[in-house]
Structures are given as C-alpha cells and as structure tokens.
Design an enzyme around this catalytic site. Structure first.
Site, PDB file in Angstrom:
ATOM      1  N   ASN A   7      69.926  25.287  13.249  1.00 23.45           N
ATOM      2  CA  ASN A   7      70.447  24.684  14.072  1.00 23.45           C
ATOM      3  C   ASN A   7      70.013  23.326  13.992  1.00 23.45           C
ATOM      4  OD1 ASN A   7      70.932  23.683  16.839  1.00 23.45           O
ATOM      5  ND2 ASN A   7      69.343  24.815  17.790  1.00 23.45           N
ATOM      6  N   HIS A  92      70.601  28.425  24.492  1.00 23.21           N
ATOM      7  CA  HIS A  92      69.211  27.487  23.727  1.00 23.21           C
ATOM      8  C   HIS A  92      68.470  27.071  24.900  1.00 23.21           C
ATOM      9  CE1 HIS A  92      66.774  25.170  21.749  1.00 23.21           C
ATOM     10  NE2 HIS A  92      67.163  25.560  20.513  1.00 23.21           N
ATOM     11  N   GLU A 164      63.076  33.087  20.677  1.00 22.62           N
ATOM     12  CA  GLU A 164      62.601  31.574  20.608  1.00 22.62           C
ATOM     13  C   GLU A 164      61.528  31.066  21.839  1.00 22.62           C
ATOM     14  OE1 GLU A 164      65.125  28.984  17.898  1.00 22.62           O
ATOM     15  OE2 GLU A 164      65.959  28.761  19.949  1.00 22.62           O
ATOM     16  N   SER A 210      59.378  26.481  15.324  1.00 26.76           N
ATOM     17  CA  SER A 210      58.605  25.979  14.535  1.00 26.76           C
ATOM     18  C   SER A 210      58.181  26.700  13.061  1.00 26.76           C
ATOM     19  CB  SER A 210      57.115  25.583  15.010  1.00 26.76           C
ATOM     20  OG  SER A 210      57.118  24.801  15.823  1.00 26.76           O
ATOM     21  N   GLY A 231      65.002  25.141  13.215  1.00 24.74           N
ATOM     22  CA  GLY A 231      65.702  23.830  13.793  1.00 24.74           C
ATOM     23  C   GLY A 231      65.294  22.804  12.894  1.00 24.74           C
ATOM     24  N   GLY A 232      63.934  22.018  13.079  1.00 26.69           N
ATOM     25  CA  GLY A 232      63.684  20.738  12.505  1.00 26.69           C
ATOM     26  C   GLY A 232      63.792  21.010  10.834  1.00 26.69           C
TER      27      GLY A 232
HETATM   28  P1  PGA Z   1      62.543  24.142  15.671  1.00 26.60           P
HETATM   29  O1  PGA Z   1      63.796  24.412  16.596  1.00 26.60           O
HETATM   30  O2  PGA Z   1      62.528  25.209  14.366  1.00 26.60           O
HETATM   31  O3  PGA Z   1      62.341  22.583  15.247  1.00 26.60           O
HETATM   32  O4  PGA Z   1      61.210  24.628  16.374  1.00 26.60           O
HETATM   33  C1  PGA Z   1      64.223  25.894  16.753  1.00 26.60           C
HETATM   34  C2  PGA Z   1      65.187  25.948  17.710  1.00 26.60           C
HETATM   35  O5  PGA Z   1      65.343  25.122  18.702  1.00 26.60           O
HETATM   36  O6  PGA Z   1      66.387  26.617  17.575  1.00 26.60           O
END
Ligand code: PGA
Length: 247
Positions: A7, A92, A164, A210, A231-232
C-alpha cells in the site's frame, strides 16, 4: 504461494514510481509471491506499462461508491478496470477516519468493484480503545458483517480480508503472533457463520500493520494466514525486496 500487498498510500509521483519499479522489477523473481501493488491513481498508467508481462497485479487504494456521472473528483470501478487494475483496497482505516467512510459506503464500493471484475482487499481492524476494552472480536465481526452484507458466497473468492489493527498502522507496534492467530481464527469463524465452512477456509486473510523485514519472520508461521499487507516498508525497493525474499 503467499499473498503480499503493498500500500503506497499517498506516496510517489509517477516519475518516482517509474524509478521504483525499474529498481524492483530488475530483481523481482516471479513465482515466489502473489504480489499486488496498490498505487496512487496517477501512478497506475506508468505501472501498467512497466509491469506488462510481469507476475505483478496492480491495485488502487479507493473507488467511488457510485457507478458514474456527477461525482467530480471521483474514480469509478469501471475506470479502474480499464486502467489495468485488478484489485482495490476498500475500507482502509485512514479512509474511514479522515474521510468519514462508513460501512454502508464500503458495502456499496465492494459490490461495485465486484460487479466490474475487480478483486477487493477489505481492510478491517480494531482501534486501541476497542482493544483496551476487549472489544476486538466484536469489532471485527461487525465490520465483516456490514461490509459483506448481501454478497454471494462465490464472490468471496475475489475478496481478501486484511486484518489491520488501527493502533498498529504506521506505529512500529504489532500484536503478538498469538493475538494475530486468534483474530484470524475469529475472522474465519464469522465468515463460516455467515457464509459456509468452505468459505471460512478458502477466503484469503492477510495481516497488515508495521510489517517490515525485521519483524516479519516471527509472523510467518501463523496458522491460516495467507500473507501480509505492507505500507511504509514497501516504499524502499531494497527493503521491500528483502521482505519478498523472506516470505
Ligand atoms: P504500515 O501500513 O505497514 O505502514 O503500518 C499498513 C497499512 O496502512 O496498510
């Protein structure tokens, strides 16, 4: 094969996406992971071009809850399909919170996506307050039932449920392996009650929040978990390739 979903959120211009993909694709081996990249709308065209013939699916991060017409600034499911998109993230927590997306809209979006041949990545998860008051399972059940209301069992084949927890997104915090395993079991139990035992076993469930190359190992042995949503940590191709090599 494990499912891996990236993402990008609101990151990378089309030129930056191009550089990213050139770097990723030069080292990405097909057949190891079922990969979907959920990109900003503006990066879909270049990604569609560069990913031609590669074992990678494209995803969008949202779609309109209406079919067409007077909805300035919105993007429809048919537009996404025609742009080479295979999947769309729906529900989301950032959209639910910042853009006040409720589960009626989420349910409509899911139906429109399916109608136009898109797969759906449905995001669900409890807030910190819900976790602290032991309402995690209740929250997950409500979210699944409202989102999937009125769907046929065979449509679940095109749905991935992304668990999530809101408090784990972008915070560096994750539930324990045991907690994720229990939530995944609960998600499957609800699908089993509402659809069928078969659907509860076959619907895809992934974890997001995360995930990075340092912590993913501990989650690889979680029972009945099909993969991860990142995500990140997907934004740097080196880090993302490391994650791909581990799963
Ligand atoms: P993150 O985001 O891996 O940065 O925690 C995941 C997401 O929001 O889908």
């Amino acid at each position: 094969m494990r499912t891996l979903i990236a993402n990008f959120k609101m990151n990378k211009t089309p030129s930056q996406t191009k550089d990213y993909l050139i770097s990723l694709l030069s080292r990405f081996e097909s057949g190891k992971v079922d990969l979907t990249l959920c990109l900003p709308y503006t990066s879909l065209a270049i990604a569609n071009l560069l990913c031609q013939g590669r074992d990678i699916r494209l995803g969008a991060q949202n779609l309109s809850d209406e079919e067409e017409g007077k909805n300035t600034g919105e993007i429809s499911s048919a537009m996404l399909k025609d742009s080479g998109v295979d999947f769309v993230l729906i529900g989301h927590s950032e959209r639910r919170k910042k853009f006040k997306e409720d589960f009626r809209a989420i349910n409509r979006k899911i139906k429109l996506a399916l109608k136009n041949g898109l797969g759906v990545i449905l995001c669900i998860g409890e807030s910190l307050a819900e976790r602290n008051t032991l309402k995690t399972y209740e929250t997950l059940k409500d979210q699944i039932e409202l989102a999937l209301k009125g769907l046929y069992e065979n449509e679940l084949e095109r749905i991935v449920i992304a668990y999530e927890p809101i408090w784990a997104i972008g915070t560096g915090k994750t539930p324990t392996k045991n907690e994720i395993e229990k939530s995944v079991a609960e998600i499957r139990r609800v699908v089993g009650d509402d659809f069928s035992q078969n659907a509860s076993q076959t619907v895809k469930v992934v974890y997001g929040g995360s995930i990075d190359s340092k912590n993913i190992r501990q989650f690889l042995s979680i029972k009945n978990l099909d993969g991860f949503l990142v995500g990140g940590a997907c934004l740097d191709p080196n880090e993302f390739l490391k994650i791909i090599s581990l799963i």
